[in-house]
Design a protein around this motif. Structure first.
Motif, PDB file in Angstrom:
ATOM      1  N   ALA A 340       1.031  -1.218  -0.162  1.00 16.29           N
ATOM      2  CA  ALA A 340      -0.084  -0.206   0.051  1.00 16.29           C
ATOM      3  C   ALA A 340       0.865   1.056   0.002  1.00 16.29           C
ATOM      4  N   GLY A 341       0.399   2.171  -0.537  1.00 16.38           N
ATOM      5  CA  GLY A 341       0.807   3.525  -0.513  1.00 16.38           C
ATOM      6  C   GLY A 341      -0.029   4.695  -1.101  1.00 16.38           C
ATOM      7  N   GLY A 342       0.386   6.094  -0.434  1.00 17.23           N
ATOM      8  CA  GLY A 342      -0.413   7.115  -0.935  1.00 17.23           C
ATOM      9  C   GLY A 342       0.282   8.464  -0.626  1.00 17.23           C
ATOM     10  N   ALA A 343      -0.436   9.385  -0.872  1.00 20.39           N
ATOM     11  CA  ALA A 343      -0.010  10.941  -0.819  1.00 20.39           C
ATOM     12  C   ALA A 343      -1.063  11.581  -0.317  1.00 20.39           C
ATOM     13  N   ASN A 344      -0.740  12.598   0.711  1.00 19.54           N
ATOM     14  CA  ASN A 344      -1.759  13.539   1.089  1.00 19.54           C
ATOM     15  C   ASN A 344      -1.405  14.937   0.942  1.00 19.54           C
ATOM     16  N   TYR A 365      -3.135   3.837  -2.570  1.00 20.11           N
ATOM     17  CA  TYR A 365      -3.249   2.472  -3.254  1.00 20.11           C
ATOM     18  C   TYR A 365      -3.164   1.251  -2.557  1.00 20.11           C
ATOM     19  N   ASN A 366      -3.830   0.185  -2.594  1.00 22.75           N
ATOM     20  CA  ASN A 366      -3.811  -0.715  -1.708  1.00 22.75           C
ATOM     21  C   ASN A 366      -3.981  -2.052  -2.512  1.00 22.75           C
ATOM     22  N   PHE A 367      -3.119  -3.025  -2.101  1.00 25.49           N
ATOM     23  CA  PHE A 367      -3.376  -4.404  -2.658  1.00 25.49           C
ATOM     24  C   PHE A 367      -3.318  -5.402  -1.333  1.00 25.49           C
ATOM     25  N   GLN A 368      -4.194  -6.083  -1.275  1.00 27.73           N
ATOM     26  CA  GLN A 368      -4.468  -7.031  -0.309  1.00 27.73           C
ATOM     27  C   GLN A 368      -4.541  -8.500  -0.757  1.00 27.73           C
ATOM     28  N   HIS A 369      -3.949  -9.415  -0.354  1.00 22.28           N
ATOM     29  CA  HIS A 369      -3.888 -10.763  -0.479  1.00 22.28           C
ATOM     30  C   HIS A 369      -4.082 -11.713   0.655  1.00 22.28           C
ATOM     31  N   THR A 370      -5.333 -11.987   0.873  1.00 24.93           N
ATOM     32  CA  THR A 370      -5.799 -12.617   1.906  1.00 24.93           C
ATOM     33  C   THR A 370      -6.138 -14.033   1.497  1.00 24.93           C
ATOM     34  N   ILE A 404      -7.459  -8.184  -3.852  1.00 24.62           N
ATOM     35  CA  ILE A 404      -8.108  -6.917  -4.101  1.00 24.62           C
ATOM     36  C   ILE A 404      -7.137  -5.685  -4.265  1.00 24.62           C
ATOM     37  N   GLU A 405      -7.331  -4.887  -5.178  1.00 26.61           N
ATOM     38  CA  GLU A 405      -6.462  -3.954  -5.668  1.00 26.61           C
ATOM     39  C   GLU A 405      -7.392  -2.668  -5.835  1.00 26.61           C
ATOM     40  N   ASN A 406      -7.239  -1.798  -5.201  1.00 25.62           N
ATOM     41  CA  ASN A 406      -7.862  -0.576  -5.274  1.00 25.62           C
ATOM     42  C   ASN A 406      -7.175   0.794  -5.009  1.00 25.62           C
ATOM     43  N   HIS A 407      -7.811   1.711  -5.737  1.00 28.07           N
ATOM     44  CA  HIS A 407      -7.094   3.128  -5.805  1.00 28.07           C
ATOM     45  C   HIS A 407      -8.420   4.033  -5.317  1.00 28.07           C
ATOM     46  N   ARG A 408      -8.170   4.808  -3.899  1.00 25.16           N
ATOM     47  CA  ARG A 408      -8.939   5.694  -3.418  1.00 25.16           C
ATOM     48  C   ARG A 408      -8.439   7.173  -3.784  1.00 25.16           C
ATOM     49  N   ILE A 409      -9.149   7.931  -4.315  1.00 24.63           N
ATOM     50  CA  ILE A 409      -9.088   9.398  -4.329  1.00 24.63           C
ATOM     51  C   ILE A 409      -9.946  10.139  -3.705  1.00 24.63           C
ATOM     52  N   TYR A 410      -9.527  11.258  -2.986  1.00 24.63           N
ATOM     53  CA  TYR A 410     -10.442  12.068  -2.255  1.00 24.63           C
ATOM     54  C   TYR A 410      -9.927  13.344  -2.361  1.00 24.63           C
ATOM     55  N   LEU A 411     -11.014  14.511  -2.605  1.00 26.63           N
ATOM     56  CA  LEU A 411     -10.614  15.857  -2.841  1.00 26.63           C
ATOM     57  C   LEU A 411     -11.541  16.643  -1.892  1.00 26.63           C
ATOM     58  N   ASN A 412     -10.945  17.770  -1.204  1.00 32.10           N
ATOM     59  CA  ASN A 412     -12.151  18.575  -0.610  1.00 32.10           C
ATOM     60  C   ASN A 412     -11.454  20.025  -0.834  1.00 32.10           C
ATOM     61  N   PRO A 427     -15.488  15.416  -4.069  1.00 29.85           N
ATOM     62  CA  PRO A 427     -15.612  14.126  -4.538  1.00 29.85           C
ATOM     63  C   PRO A 427     -14.734  13.154  -4.173  1.00 29.85           C
ATOM     64  N   ASN A 428     -15.351  11.883  -4.195  1.00 28.15           N
ATOM     65  CA  ASN A 428     -14.696  10.516  -3.589  1.00 28.15           C
ATOM     66  C   ASN A 428     -14.804   9.618  -4.516  1.00 28.15           C
ATOM     67  N   ILE A 429     -13.855   8.922  -4.605  1.00 30.64           N
ATOM     68  CA  ILE A 429     -14.063   7.760  -6.082  1.00 30.64           C
ATOM     69  C   ILE A 429     -12.986   6.870  -5.856  1.00 30.64           C
ATOM     70  N   THR A 430     -13.488   5.640  -5.696  1.00 31.37           N
ATOM     71  CA  THR A 430     -12.361   4.440  -5.717  1.00 31.37           C
ATOM     72  C   THR A 430     -12.628   3.469  -6.749  1.00 31.37           C
ATOM     73  N   PHE A 431     -11.462   2.999  -7.419  1.00 28.92           N
ATOM     74  CA  PHE A 431     -11.421   2.009  -8.553  1.00 28.92           C
ATOM     75  C   PHE A 431     -10.900   0.828  -7.535  1.00 28.92           C
ATOM     76  N   GLN A 432     -11.416  -0.281  -8.378  1.00 25.58           N
ATOM     77  CA  GLN A 432     -11.113  -1.543  -7.625  1.00 25.58           C
ATOM     78  C   GLN A 432     -11.121  -2.826  -8.673  1.00 25.58           C
ATOM     79  N   HIS A 433     -10.399  -3.736  -8.594  1.00 22.89           N
ATOM     80  CA  HIS A 433      -9.908  -4.741  -9.280  1.00 22.89           C
ATOM     81  C   HIS A 433      -9.825  -5.858  -8.215  1.00 22.89           C
ATOM     82  N   SER A 434     -10.695  -7.067  -8.299  1.00 22.08           N
ATOM     83  CA  SER A 434     -10.338  -8.333  -7.551  1.00 22.08           C
ATOM     84  C   SER A 434     -10.444  -9.627  -8.199  1.00 22.08           C
ATOM     85  N   ASN A 435      -9.975 -10.618  -7.611  1.00 13.92           N
ATOM     86  CA  ASN A 435      -9.850 -11.672  -8.093  1.00 13.92           C
ATOM     87  C   ASN A 435     -10.028 -13.003  -6.966  1.00 13.92           C
TER      88      ASN A 435
END
Length: 994
Positions: A340-344, A365-370, A404-412, A427-435
């Motif tokens: 995972a990683g991100g910027a604020n 950004y967050n990738f999780q393998h559970t 699960i792989e997702n991308h979170r974008i938040y703006l205020n 605005p607040n949007i999340t993109f996700q791909h999962s298997n």
């Protein structure tokens, strides 16, 4: 073996005896005199009024703020310290807007009562610098409790979470949930602004205590209240982390690298650049040890699978077979790998506070393998297709993997156009791909071990999409007349998910002697969006009274595709469309709501009474079956909010609300669906909306003087026309389910928290009690004939939960840190049994449920850290969990011991090398028990992390501008400063050209 340890044991006992005698001699040599210091604080102006809530601290001479005791002046300006040991002390009195008072006092055998009589405080336009330096550990400013971070010692390499756990009235559990003054903290700010959206863990688990100046705890007003200036009673428990002024221009952060046995790893980085109002933070994390310094998010649910299945009534539930949910700590169930990683980023543009724009946003950004492996067993004591003394026993196991792989974008963006107009865009949007994928096997028998059915299932899916979660655009205008405002708001939600998957199952129905094989491919698609425009107008009608008119329209459009294809052997492909398993829908809904609320606000209390009416029309069309369902509802939304403020830190709240829940299209559609050919679900077009009454009573009292906290809540709800299941056991061993309206569903929960500090050793002690009672219900028919005739038996499940938690956290000045907690839980599950009705209408008796439904758990947790001034550190955490389930296979005694040893490195001790052994006894395991419908008792055992050793290197980065330095320093102290300020050795930022 005894001869080896006997001399050492005797020597240890001798040392212990000598230590005890020395300690006793020292204790008796001390004076037993205890003194009292008291006084009265009065304002020098305005008629010599007493000053209430002034902060008073008393500190031994030569000590610092961590040695201080403190209180606040009460009614009449009176303050008093009791049981003060003999010695010399410094007394410091501070009050916002006044010059501080400092006195030296001495407690002795001959002078144990120090009466300072009346002390007069002078107003000051500017607080003296000495007050900041000598600030007491705790103070009250209006409705805000403020803690001085420097007064609370934390262990090396601590994070903000560790500091919060030291504060009187504040607790943090192992999952990272923060509770302040008895209420869960829902929002954490950094210097008054949001940090990485509204995920508290990204602040509490990444910011170091070294940069924190103050912690402020308060009940934040709603955006509407802040704008109108009129309190609407809606509050959010909030913590504001105030950074030190000298930490607002420079760099700080932490780099961690780890490697261990079993090829385990744990790497993380966080770097922050603060430059006044401009802040930039970068975070990164990677490990396979269940550690997450953030709140995981799965917008698809169920491990990322399923797409739109079930949205209209199919209900496959995804590709993994359940059991997903990312682990959040090494002791959690399952094994989760995280990258995972991100910027604020945050900044304020414009120097005029009435004409400026705040911009802050984040990307994560967050990738999780559970991986979850589970064995389970369940016993259903009441079965209607078999002899009355029979029970259905289910045993199974499952293996699930979620990616699960997702991308979170938040703006205020908050723009103050002028003193009367503002614009907010979030605005607040999340993109996700999962298997997700998984396998499972279950086998059902009666209580004589006669087989009924068995099922092997293998699933997988691939899903992608995005989610827009409540993106908001709002314009607000304040008129010249006080409290007259108008606001326009547009809220948008969208959910796009496209997925494909396979489902392979072998179902053996023993009572029929047949085996059915499913080999299917499915395509799922869910495209849904909702737009909600709202207009709100407030008008003052009398002194301290206001009316609010609100109107909104909700439009929802959703298209769900669930197409399933069977594998055809002769064609070597998935070519046969399965009509039973496929269901696609088009759904539209229009809703209009008008609401009127009256509010009255006084200094001590505010009251809000409101009511609304909502007209809802929806159209649900099953495009696969050609079935159309249309319904219109009229719903009412009453609300009552009452808040009584006894003082700045003591209040009582009462909230009541009534809300209507409409049936889903799947519950209304007059068709039968299945996901496994064993169990089937049918809709009921005659369903009515359910109506929920909810009541919450909350009392909170935090005494800053003695730091005692009392918090109590009562939450209760009951549902009229509750939508529940009517079930009968079918001839193949599965269940057939439809939906009905029932009355009698309710729950009540009480919570009480009492906390207080201890002087010796300096620490905080909290007692938390939770009592809950719920009643759930459903209908059970004997067979399909009884169900067709409507002859169901009413079955209730009543659960009582009792939990007691004791939490002790130390605040010792230095070299030692320790926390302890104990949680005892007892669950009483009662299933009174089912009164059966035979085909001729006569009662055939009542089948009693199992008496072994209750569960007992006990969890003891402790952690300590001891460290020397030379940089050596030893630490350990120990968790003991006992779970009693009435089953020897699923009863567990789990001692989890994790020791570590570390050495701080470098001149400033900003490096550390640590060796940790997790679960050194190799005893980690996870078992659970639950009671479901019809008294079915389920036992589960889930995989967990096993013993490993880890070597970790930590480097702390800390470089801030000096008091007279205007320019930003370099990232690393003393390096790459250059001459021109470009950050490069040669200065000026010029690159050589080859």
């Amino acid at each position: 073996m005894m001869t080896i340890y006997e001399p050492a044991m005797k020597k240890a006992l001798l040392y212990l005896l000598i230590f005890t005698l020395c300690f006793a001699t020292h204790s008796f040599s001390q004076s037993n005199t205890r003194g009292t210091v008291k006084g009265v604080l009065v304002d020098t102006t305005g008629g010599r009024q007493p000053l209430v809530n002034a902060t008073v601290s008393i500190t031994p001479l030569g000590g610092d703020s961590t040695d201080a005791e403190y209180t606040v002046s009460g009614k009449g300006g009176i303050f008093q310290f009791n049981r003060i040991k003999t010695g010399q002390y410094k007394l410091l009195i501070t009050y916002e807007g006044y010059n501080h008072i400092e006195r030296q006092v001495r407690i002795s055998d001959s002078a144990s009562l120090i009466d300072l009589s009346t002390l007069y405080m002078n107003r000051s336009d500017k607080m003296l610098a000495e007050v900041v330096i000598q600030r007491p550990p705790l103070g009250v400013k209006k409705d805000t409790v403020e803690y001085s971070a420097g007064a609370f010692a934390t262990k090396p390499n601590a994070v903000a979470e560790d500091l919060l756990n030291k504060l009187p009235g504040v607790t943090v559990d192992k999952s990272g949930t923060v509770t302040a003054h008895g209420e869960q903290v829902q929002r954490i700010l950094v210097d008054g602004k949001r940090f990485f959206s509204d995920d508290p863990k990204l602040a509490t688990r990444n910011l170091p205590p070294d940069i924190i100046d103050k912690i402020q705890v308060f009940d934040d007003l709603s955006d509407q209240s802040k704008f109108t200036g009129f309190d609407d009673g809606n509050r959010v428990k909030t913590i504001n982390i105030v950074t030190k002024k000298n930490s607002r221009k420079g760099y700080f952060g932490k780099l961690i690298g780890s490697g261990g046995t079993n090829e385990d790893y744990d790497e993380s980085i966080n770097i922050h650049r603060f430059n006044g109002n401009s802040q930039l933070s970068l975070l990164g994390q990677g490990n396979d040890l269940n550690k997450q310094n953030f709140t995981p998010q799965d917008i698809f649910g169920g491990g990322g699978g399923g797409g739109g299945r079930g949205g209209g009534g199919g209900g496959r539930g995804g590709g993994g077979g359940g059991g997903f949910g990312a682990a959040t700590s090494p002791s959690s169930t399952g094994v989760t790998t995280v990258w995972a990683g991100g910027a604020n980023y945050r900044n304020t543009f414009g120097t005029n506070p009435n004409h400026s724009t705040d911009v802050y946003g984040s990307y994560f950004y967050n990738f999780q393998h559970t991986a979850v492996r589970q064995t389970d067993s369940s016993i259903s004591p009441v079965q209607t297709n078999y002899p009355s003394d029979s029970a259905l026993v289910t045993n199974g196991n499952s293996n699930n993997i979620s990616r699960i792989e997702n991308h979170r974008i938040y703006l205020n963006i908050e723009s103050r156009l002028d003193t009367n107009n503002s614009l907010v865009f979030r605005p607040n949007i999340t993109f996700q791909h999962s298997n997700p994928s998984g396998t499972s096997f279950t086998k059902e028998t009666d209580n004589h071990l006669n087989p009924i059915n068995s099922s092997y299932n293998r699933t997988s899916s691939n899903n992608s999409g995005f989610n827009i979660n409540s993106s908001n655009l709002q314009f607000r205008h304040r008129f010249a007349k006080p409290y007259r405002t108008i606001s326009f708001d547009v809220n948008t939600t969208a959910n796009i998910n496209n997925g494909t998957g396979t489902n392979y199952a072998i179902n053996t129905i023993n009572v029929r002697g047949v085996t059915d094989t499913l080999n299917q491919f499915y395509y799922d698609s869910l495209h849904s969006w909702t737009i909600t425009p709202t207009v709100s107008y407030t008008e003052p009608i009398a002194k301290n009274q206001i009316l609010q008119l609100t109107y909104n329209h909700v439009y929802t459009n959703s298209t769900t595709i669930n197409n399933t294809y069977d594998y055809v052997d002769s064609l070597k492909g998935y070519t046969h469309f399965n009509y039973l398993f496929s269901n696609s829908y088009k759904f539209t809904q229009n809703s209009d709501q008008a609401a009127l609320a009256w509010r009255i606000q006084h200094t001590k209390y505010n009251l809000s009474l409101g009511t609304g009416i909502q007209w809802t029309d929806f159209d649900s069309r099953n495009t696969t079956k050609g079935i159309n369902v249309q319904h219109s509802y009229v719903n009412y939304t009453p609300t009552v909010n009452f808040n009584y403020q006894f003082s700045a830190t003591q209040h009582l709240r009462l909230n009541y609300s009534g809300r209507t829940g409409t049936p889903t299209p799947a519950q209304l559609q007059p068709l039968t669906t299945t996901s496994d050919s064993l169990s089937f679900a049918s809709g009921n077009p005659a369903l009515k909306p359910q109506f929920t009454h909810s009541l919450r009573i909350l009392y909170a009292n935090f005494n800053p003087g003695n730091q005692h906290v009392i918090f109590a809540t009562i939450n209760a709800s009951t549902i009229v026309n509750d939508i529940q299941s009517a079930v009968y056991r079918n001839s193949v061993g599965g269940q057939n389910t439809t939906y009905v309206n029932l009355n009698g569903t309710y729950n009540i929960n009480g919570f009480f928290n009492y906390g207080f500090p201890l002087k010796t050793p300096k620490s905080n002690l909290n007692f938390m009690t939770n009592i809950g009672y719920t009643q759930a219900q459903s209908l059970l028919a004997q067979d399909s004939v009884s169900a067709a005739d409507g002859r169901y038996a009413h079955e209730y499940t009543r659960n009582t939960t009792l939990n007691e938690t004791i939490r002790w956290t130390t605040n010792i000045k230095k070299n030692f840190d320790m926390n302890f907690s104990s949680t005892t839980g007892y669950t009483i599950n009662k299933n009174p049994g089912v009164t059966r009705t035979s085909a001729d209408g006569s009662k055939s008796g009542t089948v009693s449920s199992s008496s072994n439904l209750n569960t007992f758990t006990e969890t003891l947790s402790t952690e300590f850290t001891a460290y020397t001034n030379s940089g050596w550190l030893i630490a350990a955490s120990f968790d003991y969990t006992y779970t009693y389930t009435h089953s020897s296979t699923y009863t567990a005694h789990i001692p989890l011991l994790t020791p570590s040893i570390a050495k701080q490195m470098f001149k400033k001790k900003n490096g550390e090398l640590r060796l940790t052994v997790f679960d050194v006894l190799d005893k980690n395991t996870s078992v659970s028990k639950s009671v479901g419908t019809f008294g079915a008792v389920s036992y589960n055992r889930t995989n967990v992390l096993s013993r490993y050793a880890l070597l970790t290197f930590t480097y702390n980065l800390n470089n801030f501008a000096g008091a007279n330095q205007r320019r930003m320093p370099g990232m690393f102290p003393g390096r790459f400063r250059g001459g021109g300020g470009g950050g490069f050795r040669d200065g000026g930022g010029n690159f050589p050209i080859n």
